[in-house]
Design a protein around this motif. Structure first.
Motif, PDB file in Angstrom:
ATOM      1  N   THR A   2       0.787  -1.221  -0.066  1.00 19.14           N
ATOM      2  CA  THR A   2       0.057   0.178  -0.048  1.00 19.14           C
ATOM      3  C   THR A   2       0.896   1.181  -0.188  1.00 19.14           C
ATOM      4  N   LEU A   3       0.341   2.444  -0.177  1.00 15.95           N
ATOM      5  CA  LEU A   3       1.078   3.728  -0.157  1.00 15.95           C
ATOM      6  C   LEU A   3       1.741   3.677   1.199  1.00 15.95           C
ATOM      7  N   GLY A   4       0.888   3.384   2.191  1.00 15.88           N
ATOM      8  CA  GLY A   4       1.870   3.559   3.659  1.00 15.88           C
ATOM      9  C   GLY A   4       2.956   2.894   3.593  1.00 15.88           C
ATOM     10  N   TYR A   5       3.031   1.623   3.371  1.00 15.27           N
ATOM     11  CA  TYR A   5       4.358   1.045   3.174  1.00 15.27           C
ATOM     12  C   TYR A   5       5.407   1.619   2.113  1.00 15.27           C
ATOM     13  N   LEU A   6       4.907   2.107   0.996  1.00 15.01           N
ATOM     14  CA  LEU A   6       5.700   2.732   0.081  1.00 15.01           C
ATOM     15  C   LEU A   6       6.512   3.933   0.470  1.00 15.01           C
ATOM     16  N   PHE A  28      -4.240  13.971   6.821  1.00 14.51           N
ATOM     17  CA  PHE A  28      -5.354  14.564   6.385  1.00 14.51           C
ATOM     18  C   PHE A  28      -6.035  13.778   5.424  1.00 14.51           C
ATOM     19  N   VAL A  29      -5.650  12.861   4.633  1.00 14.28           N
ATOM     20  CA  VAL A  29      -6.369  11.832   3.862  1.00 14.28           C
ATOM     21  C   VAL A  29      -5.971  10.436   4.056  1.00 14.28           C
ATOM     22  N   PRO A  30      -6.735  10.036   5.169  1.00 17.59           N
ATOM     23  CA  PRO A  30      -6.162   8.617   5.742  1.00 17.59           C
ATOM     24  C   PRO A  30      -6.554   7.343   4.892  1.00 17.59           C
ATOM     25  N   TRP A  31      -7.269   7.640   3.903  1.00 20.59           N
ATOM     26  CA  TRP A  31      -7.541   6.454   3.134  1.00 20.59           C
ATOM     27  C   TRP A  31      -6.205   6.028   2.341  1.00 20.59           C
ATOM     28  N   LEU A  32      -5.661   7.349   2.120  1.00 21.04           N
ATOM     29  CA  LEU A  32      -4.241   6.851   1.215  1.00 21.04           C
ATOM     30  C   LEU A  32      -3.328   5.908   1.814  1.00 21.04           C
ATOM     31  N   HIS A  33      -3.208   5.783   3.202  1.00 18.14           N
ATOM     32  CA  HIS A  33      -2.558   4.882   3.976  1.00 18.14           C
ATOM     33  C   HIS A  33      -2.627   3.600   3.559  1.00 18.14           C
ATOM     34  N   ASN A  34      -3.775   3.030   3.316  1.00 22.76           N
ATOM     35  CA  ASN A  34      -4.227   1.531   2.721  1.00 22.76           C
ATOM     36  C   ASN A  34      -4.515   1.372   1.355  1.00 22.76           C
ATOM     37  N   TYR A  35      -4.206   2.524   0.563  1.00 24.37           N
ATOM     38  CA  TYR A  35      -4.850   2.409  -0.812  1.00 24.37           C
ATOM     39  C   TYR A  35      -3.578   1.720  -1.639  1.00 24.37           C
ATOM     40  N   PRO A  36      -4.084   0.457  -2.271  1.00 24.71           N
ATOM     41  CA  PRO A  36      -3.152  -0.348  -3.023  1.00 24.71           C
ATOM     42  C   PRO A  36      -2.295   0.213  -4.019  1.00 24.71           C
ATOM     43  N   VAL A  37      -1.307  -0.042  -4.227  1.00 21.82           N
ATOM     44  CA  VAL A  37      -0.283   0.670  -5.000  1.00 21.82           C
ATOM     45  C   VAL A  37      -0.512  -0.100  -6.524  1.00 21.82           C
ATOM     46  N   LYS A  38      -1.078  -1.226  -6.429  1.00 23.00           N
ATOM     47  CA  LYS A  38      -1.423  -1.933  -7.835  1.00 23.00           C
ATOM     48  C   LYS A  38      -2.583  -1.135  -8.531  1.00 23.00           C
ATOM     49  N   LYS A  39      -3.508  -0.456  -7.862  1.00 20.42           N
ATOM     50  CA  LYS A  39      -4.332   0.551  -8.569  1.00 20.42           C
ATOM     51  C   LYS A  39      -3.785   1.832  -9.270  1.00 20.42           C
ATOM     52  N   ILE A  40      -2.659   2.237  -8.875  1.00 18.29           N
ATOM     53  CA  ILE A  40      -1.918   3.198  -9.549  1.00 18.29           C
ATOM     54  C   ILE A  40      -1.231   2.782 -10.579  1.00 18.29           C
ATOM     55  N   VAL A  41      -0.458   1.683 -10.325  1.00 16.23           N
ATOM     56  CA  VAL A  41       0.553   1.112 -11.356  1.00 16.23           C
ATOM     57  C   VAL A  41      -0.131   0.185 -12.478  1.00 16.23           C
ATOM     58  N   ILE A  65       9.236  15.588   6.086  1.00 11.78           N
ATOM     59  CA  ILE A  65       8.613  14.294   6.950  1.00 11.78           C
ATOM     60  C   ILE A  65       7.226  15.006   7.421  1.00 11.78           C
ATOM     61  N   LEU A  66       7.093  16.089   7.948  1.00 13.46           N
ATOM     62  CA  LEU A  66       5.921  16.910   8.199  1.00 13.46           C
ATOM     63  C   LEU A  66       4.774  16.866   6.884  1.00 13.46           C
ATOM     64  N   PHE A  67       5.570  17.225   5.947  1.00 17.14           N
ATOM     65  CA  PHE A  67       4.671  17.237   4.588  1.00 17.14           C
ATOM     66  C   PHE A  67       3.936  16.012   4.267  1.00 17.14           C
ATOM     67  N   PHE A  68       4.788  14.956   4.200  1.00 18.35           N
ATOM     68  CA  PHE A  68       4.271  13.622   3.656  1.00 18.35           C
ATOM     69  C   PHE A  68       3.302  13.045   4.751  1.00 18.35           C
ATOM     70  N   ASP A  69       3.838  13.123   5.981  1.00 22.17           N
ATOM     71  CA  ASP A  69       2.858  12.510   6.942  1.00 22.17           C
ATOM     72  C   ASP A  69       1.593  13.397   7.045  1.00 22.17           C
ATOM     73  N   GLY A  70       1.625  14.684   7.020  1.00 16.94           N
ATOM     74  CA  GLY A  70       0.422  15.544   6.950  1.00 16.94           C
ATOM     75  C   GLY A  70      -0.513  15.145   5.823  1.00 16.94           C
ATOM     76  N   ILE A  71       0.148  14.695   4.596  1.00 11.66           N
ATOM     77  CA  ILE A  71      -0.628  14.526   3.382  1.00 11.66           C
ATOM     78  C   ILE A  71      -1.679  13.133   3.998  1.00 11.66           C
ATOM     79  N   PHE A  72      -0.923  12.011   4.699  1.00 12.00           N
ATOM     80  CA  PHE A  72      -1.261  11.051   5.194  1.00 12.00           C
ATOM     81  C   PHE A  72      -2.425  11.042   6.108  1.00 12.00           C
TER      82      PHE A  72
END
Length: 72
Positions: free
Chosen positions: A4-8, A56-69, A47-54
């Motif tokens: 997922t994007l969180g792991y990435l 404010f948009v918590p569903w990004l953390h579990n969004y699968p990378v397969k859907k993007i690639v 760090i604050l920028f990227f963690d801030g994005i995740f």
């Protein structure tokens, strides 16, 4: 386990720190206190920028990378 994007995000952060240490070691860059201070602020802002994005948009953390690639 699905990647997922969180792991990435965590993998990119770890890799960037390792590459920075290797870069400084190979090219023997002299780190003055002034440069260290600016690098610290830059890393902190990133760090604050990227963690801030995740935050404010918590569903990004579990969004699968397969859907993007794609399904390759």
């Amino acid at each position: 386990m699905e990647i997922t994007l969180g792991y990435l995000k965590d993998a990119i952060a770890f890799t960037s720190v390792v590459l920075f240490i290797i870069f400084v070691s190979i090219f023997k860059i002299e780190l003055t206190p002034q440069i260290i201070k600016y690098l610290f602020y830059a890393i902190l802002i990133l760090i604050l920028f990227f963690d801030g994005i995740f935050s404010f948009v918590p569903w990004l953390h579990n969004y699968p990378v397969k859907k993007i690639v794609g399904n390759s």
